[in-house]
Write a protein that holds these residues in place. Structure first.
Motif, PDB file in Angstrom:
ATOM      1  N   ALA A  35      19.427  11.059  19.258  1.00  0.00           N
ATOM      2  CA  ALA A  35      18.981  10.539  20.553  1.00  0.00           C
ATOM      3  C   ALA A  35      18.325  11.619  21.407  1.00  0.00           C
ATOM      4  O   ALA A  35      17.312  11.379  22.073  1.00  0.00           O
ATOM      5  CB  ALA A  35      20.164   9.921  21.300  1.00  0.00           C
ATOM      6  N   GLY A  36      18.894  12.839  21.407  1.00  0.00           N
ATOM      7  CA  GLY A  36      18.368  13.897  22.251  1.00  0.00           C
ATOM      8  C   GLY A  36      16.940  14.265  21.925  1.00  0.00           C
ATOM      9  O   GLY A  36      16.069  14.349  22.811  1.00  0.00           O
ATOM     10  N   ILE A  37      16.642  14.506  20.647  1.00  0.00           N
ATOM     11  CA  ILE A  37      15.295  14.883  20.226  1.00  0.00           C
ATOM     12  C   ILE A  37      14.332  13.712  20.394  1.00  0.00           C
ATOM     13  O   ILE A  37      13.176  13.885  20.802  1.00  0.00           O
ATOM     14  CB  ILE A  37      15.300  15.366  18.761  1.00  0.00           C
ATOM     15  N   THR A  38      14.798  12.499  20.090  1.00  0.00           N
ATOM     16  CA  THR A  38      13.962  11.310  20.256  1.00  0.00           C
ATOM     17  C   THR A  38      13.502  11.168  21.700  1.00  0.00           C
ATOM     18  O   THR A  38      12.328  10.898  21.970  1.00  0.00           O
ATOM     19  CB  THR A  38      14.738  10.053  19.824  1.00  0.00           C
ATOM     20  N   ALA A  39      14.422  11.370  22.644  1.00  0.00           N
ATOM     21  CA  ALA A  39      14.068  11.272  24.062  1.00  0.00           C
ATOM     22  C   ALA A  39      13.157  12.417  24.486  1.00  0.00           C
ATOM     23  O   ALA A  39      12.202  12.221  25.249  1.00  0.00           O
ATOM     24  CB  ALA A  39      15.343  11.273  24.909  1.00  0.00           C
ATOM     25  N   LEU A  40      13.424  13.615  23.992  1.00  0.00           N
ATOM     26  CA  LEU A  40      12.659  14.791  24.407  1.00  0.00           C
ATOM     27  C   LEU A  40      11.181  14.659  24.094  1.00  0.00           C
ATOM     28  O   LEU A  40      10.327  14.943  24.942  1.00  0.00           O
ATOM     29  CB  LEU A  40      13.236  16.043  23.730  1.00  0.00           C
ATOM     30  N   ILE A  41      10.848  14.230  22.882  1.00  0.00           N
ATOM     31  CA  ILE A  41       9.442  14.226  22.488  1.00  0.00           C
ATOM     32  C   ILE A  41       8.627  13.167  23.225  1.00  0.00           C
ATOM     33  O   ILE A  41       7.393  13.258  23.279  1.00  0.00           O
ATOM     34  CB  ILE A  41       9.278  14.061  20.965  1.00  0.00           C
ATOM     35  N   ALA A  42       9.277  12.174  23.818  1.00  0.00           N
ATOM     36  CA  ALA A  42       8.560  11.148  24.580  1.00  0.00           C
ATOM     37  C   ALA A  42       8.714  11.327  26.086  1.00  0.00           C
ATOM     38  O   ALA A  42       8.187  10.536  26.864  1.00  0.00           O
ATOM     39  CB  ALA A  42       9.054   9.757  24.178  1.00  0.00           C
ATOM     40  N   SER A  43       9.431  12.363  26.495  1.00  0.00           N
ATOM     41  CA  SER A  43       9.720  12.542  27.927  1.00  0.00           C
ATOM     42  C   SER A  43       8.522  12.972  28.738  1.00  0.00           C
ATOM     43  O   SER A  43       8.402  12.648  29.918  1.00  0.00           O
ATOM     44  CB  SER A  43      10.843  13.581  28.098  1.00  0.00           C
ATOM     45  N   GLY A  44       7.614  13.717  28.124  1.00  0.00           N
ATOM     46  CA  GLY A  44       6.498  14.287  28.866  1.00  0.00           C
ATOM     47  C   GLY A  44       6.817  15.656  29.433  1.00  0.00           C
ATOM     48  O   GLY A  44       5.921  16.350  29.923  1.00  0.00           O
ATOM     49  N   LEU A  45       8.076  16.066  29.372  1.00  0.00           N
ATOM     50  CA  LEU A  45       8.466  17.405  29.793  1.00  0.00           C
ATOM     51  C   LEU A  45       8.263  18.377  28.623  1.00  0.00           C
ATOM     52  O   LEU A  45       8.113  17.950  27.476  1.00  0.00           O
ATOM     53  CB  LEU A  45       9.917  17.420  30.258  1.00  0.00           C
ATOM     54  N   ALA A  46       8.270  19.668  28.916  1.00  0.00           N
ATOM     55  CA  ALA A  46       8.018  20.673  27.880  1.00  0.00           C
ATOM     56  C   ALA A  46       9.007  20.514  26.734  1.00  0.00           C
ATOM     57  O   ALA A  46      10.215  20.612  26.951  1.00  0.00           O
ATOM     58  CB  ALA A  46       8.118  22.072  28.472  1.00  0.00           C
ATOM     59  N   PRO A  47       8.533  20.281  25.501  1.00  0.00           N
ATOM     60  CA  PRO A  47       9.448  20.070  24.383  1.00  0.00           C
ATOM     61  C   PRO A  47      10.059  21.351  23.839  1.00  0.00           C
ATOM     62  O   PRO A  47      11.022  21.291  23.073  1.00  0.00           O
ATOM     63  CB  PRO A  47       8.556  19.395  23.334  1.00  0.00           C
ATOM     64  N   GLN A  48       9.506  22.475  24.211  1.00  0.00           N
ATOM     65  CA  GLN A  48      10.080  23.749  23.773  1.00  0.00           C
ATOM     66  C   GLN A  48       9.693  24.860  24.739  1.00  0.00           C
ATOM     67  O   GLN A  48       8.601  24.812  25.319  1.00  0.00           O
ATOM     68  CB  GLN A  48       9.644  24.104  22.353  1.00  0.00           C
ATOM     69  N   PRO A  49      10.600  25.792  24.978  1.00  0.00           N
ATOM     70  CA  PRO A  49      11.965  25.793  24.458  1.00  0.00           C
ATOM     71  C   PRO A  49      12.801  24.728  25.156  1.00  0.00           C
ATOM     72  O   PRO A  49      12.488  24.329  26.273  1.00  0.00           O
ATOM     73  CB  PRO A  49      12.475  27.190  24.793  1.00  0.00           C
ATOM     74  N   PHE A  50      13.841  24.264  24.481  1.00  0.00           N
ATOM     75  CA  PHE A  50      14.742  23.307  25.100  1.00  0.00           C
ATOM     76  C   PHE A  50      16.176  23.706  24.815  1.00  0.00           C
ATOM     77  O   PHE A  50      16.451  24.479  23.894  1.00  0.00           O
ATOM     78  CB  PHE A  50      14.481  21.874  24.613  1.00  0.00           C
ATOM     79  N   MET A  51      17.093  23.169  25.593  1.00  0.00           N
ATOM     80  CA  MET A  51      18.515  23.422  25.418  1.00  0.00           C
ATOM     81  C   MET A  51      19.241  22.086  25.396  1.00  0.00           C
ATOM     82  O   MET A  51      19.118  21.301  26.338  1.00  0.00           O
ATOM     83  CB  MET A  51      19.071  24.275  26.565  1.00  0.00           C
ATOM     84  N   PHE A  52      19.960  21.827  24.320  1.00  0.00           N
ATOM     85  CA  PHE A  52      20.776  20.619  24.260  1.00  0.00           C
ATOM     86  C   PHE A  52      22.159  20.928  24.801  1.00  0.00           C
ATOM     87  O   PHE A  52      22.823  21.846  24.313  1.00  0.00           O
ATOM     88  CB  PHE A  52      20.891  20.094  22.827  1.00  0.00           C
ATOM     89  N   TYR A  53      22.612  20.170  25.783  1.00  0.00           N
ATOM     90  CA  TYR A  53      23.945  20.381  26.358  1.00  0.00           C
ATOM     91  C   TYR A  53      24.912  19.274  25.951  1.00  0.00           C
ATOM     92  O   TYR A  53      26.054  19.535  25.605  1.00  0.00           O
ATOM     93  CB  TYR A  53      23.866  20.466  27.882  1.00  0.00           C
ATOM     94  N   GLY A  54      24.467  18.017  26.013  1.00  0.00           N
ATOM     95  CA  GLY A  54      25.384  16.905  25.754  1.00  0.00           C
ATOM     96  C   GLY A  54      26.015  16.423  27.043  1.00  0.00           C
ATOM     97  O   GLY A  54      25.384  16.410  28.096  1.00  0.00           O
ATOM     98  N   PHE A  55      27.281  16.016  26.980  1.00  0.00           N
ATOM     99  CA  PHE A  55      27.962  15.480  28.159  1.00  0.00           C
ATOM    100  C   PHE A  55      28.463  16.611  29.061  1.00  0.00           C
ATOM    101  O   PHE A  55      29.142  17.528  28.603  1.00  0.00           O
ATOM    102  CB  PHE A  55      29.141  14.601  27.751  1.00  0.00           C
ATOM    103  N   LEU A  56      28.136  16.533  30.348  1.00  0.00           N
ATOM    104  CA  LEU A  56      28.678  17.459  31.336  1.00  0.00           C
ATOM    105  C   LEU A  56      30.148  17.149  31.584  1.00  0.00           C
ATOM    106  O   LEU A  56      30.610  16.034  31.295  1.00  0.00           O
ATOM    107  CB  LEU A  56      27.904  17.336  32.654  1.00  0.00           C
ATOM    108  N   PRO A  57      30.928  18.108  32.123  1.00  0.00           N
ATOM    109  CA  PRO A  57      32.314  17.806  32.472  1.00  0.00           C
ATOM    110  C   PRO A  57      32.405  16.612  33.415  1.00  0.00           C
ATOM    111  O   PRO A  57      31.525  16.409  34.251  1.00  0.00           O
ATOM    112  CB  PRO A  57      32.777  19.098  33.165  1.00  0.00           C
ATOM    113  N   ARG A  58      33.466  15.841  33.313  1.00  0.00           N
ATOM    114  CA  ARG A  58      33.606  14.644  34.146  1.00  0.00           C
ATOM    115  C   ARG A  58      34.129  14.958  35.540  1.00  0.00           C
ATOM    116  O   ARG A  58      33.739  14.300  36.511  1.00  0.00           O
ATOM    117  CB  ARG A  58      34.542  13.642  33.469  1.00  0.00           C
ATOM    118  N   LYS A  59      34.993  15.971  35.660  1.00  0.00           N
ATOM    119  CA  LYS A  59      35.552  16.297  36.967  1.00  0.00           C
ATOM    120  C   LYS A  59      34.473  16.896  37.854  1.00  0.00           C
ATOM    121  O   LYS A  59      33.757  17.817  37.428  1.00  0.00           O
ATOM    122  CB  LYS A  59      36.726  17.258  36.816  1.00  0.00           C
TER     123      LYS A  59
END
Length: 295
Positions: free
Chosen positions: A125-149
């Motif tokens: 999902a992350g890469i799929t969204a990135l390449i269609a986002s229109g934002l710079a595709p590289q360099p990129f950083m994948f984080y995932g879910f941020l802390p909930r608190k």
């Protein structure tokens, strides 16, 4: 399939990491189907969910559950089967194993046991969204879910606000508005953000704009679906002297200083590694070695 690797008189099976569709079943690859048909067992995050996929592609391989709540007991069992010669396909509910889903600990255990690990390319999902986002595709950083608190989330975002890479986050619909508000509070109202919703599904949608605009959207609409949140990097140059006030200390000592001041070790390591352009895993091992503990 049952590809085996010999170590003296001992042979092992192979651990296959198999991606599954993130929505559209047409994204299931022929290789993934073949692997799941040929292995001895499939280790699935949710066996009921995966059974639907197996039925769709007429895969009759038996399953065993492997998820966050049983991994401590299941990993030794799976590794023992691999060492005995069984090959295993590990899958999550959608997308790549280990990416915000179970799998990483099993991979580490298999490597330590000299079991070959074979990744199968596929949906993410992350890469799929990135390449269609229109934002710079590289360099990129994948984080995932941020802390909930909220406090931990704001602290983590504060560590990320100077990153110049495009950042990829995941978020659930019921938490999206509050998370976007946190991003706005730390990153500022003008940072460019793209929301990718329900990727590959019937109601796939991309929402693009400033963080302020997307906060307004999320707080005034009924939010549905799983989201990938793509945030543009910080395009302002940060002075090194401002970024690393502990520059006179060694990297490990700087981590210790931050920990003594209340920061969690993992967060302190991440901060110092970023500020000094160090490899985070290397710094982690040095810190762990001096403190004789696992984080």
């Amino acid at each position: 399939m049952k590809q085996q690797k010999s170590f003296g008189t001992h042979t092992t099976g192979t651990l296959y990491l198999v991606p599954t569709p993130i929505g559209n079943l047409g994204d299931m690859t022929n290789r993934s189907i073949q692997v799941m048909q040929d292995v001895d067992v499939i280790a699935a995050e949710d066996t009921r969910h995966t059974q639907q996929l197996l039925n769709q592609f007429e895969i009759t391989t038996k399953q065993i559950s492997f998820h966050e709540h049983n991994k401590e007991t299941r990993i030794p069992e799976l590794v023992a089967r691999l060492q005995a010669g069984d090959s295993i396909a590990q899958v999550s509910d959608a997308g790549m194993p280990s990416i915000s889903d179970p799998g990483h600990e099993l991979v580490k255990a298999a490597i330590l046991a000299d079991v070959p690990v074979v990744p199968i390319p596929g949906a993410s999902a992350g890469i799929t969204a990135l390449i269609a986002s229109g934002l710079a595709p590289q360099p990129f950083m994948f984080y995932g879910f941020l802390p909930r608190k909220p406090k931990e989330q704001l602290h983590e975002l504060d560590l990320l606000k100077t990153h110049q890479e495009t950042m990829i986050f995941y978020e659930a619909p019921h938490r999206l508005a509050k998370t976007l508000q946190s991003v706005e509070k730390v990153f500022g109202a003008e940072r460019q953000v793209v929301l990718a919703r329900e990727l590959t599904k019937r109601y796939e949608e991309f929402l693009r704009g400033t963080i302020a605009e997307l906060v307004a959207w999320a707080t005034s609409n009924e939010v549905r679906g799983e989201f990938v949140v793509i945030v543009s990097g910080n395009d302002q140059v940060i002075e090194t002297s401002d970024a690393d006030p502990l520059a006179e200390l060694s990297a490990v000592d700087a981590v210790k200083e931050l920990v003594e001041n209340g920061l969690k070790p993992t967060a302190a390591i991440k901060q110092i590694a970023k500020q000094r352009s160090l490899d985070r895993q290397t710094l982690y091992l040095k810190y762990q070695g001096e403190n004789k503990q696992w984080l």
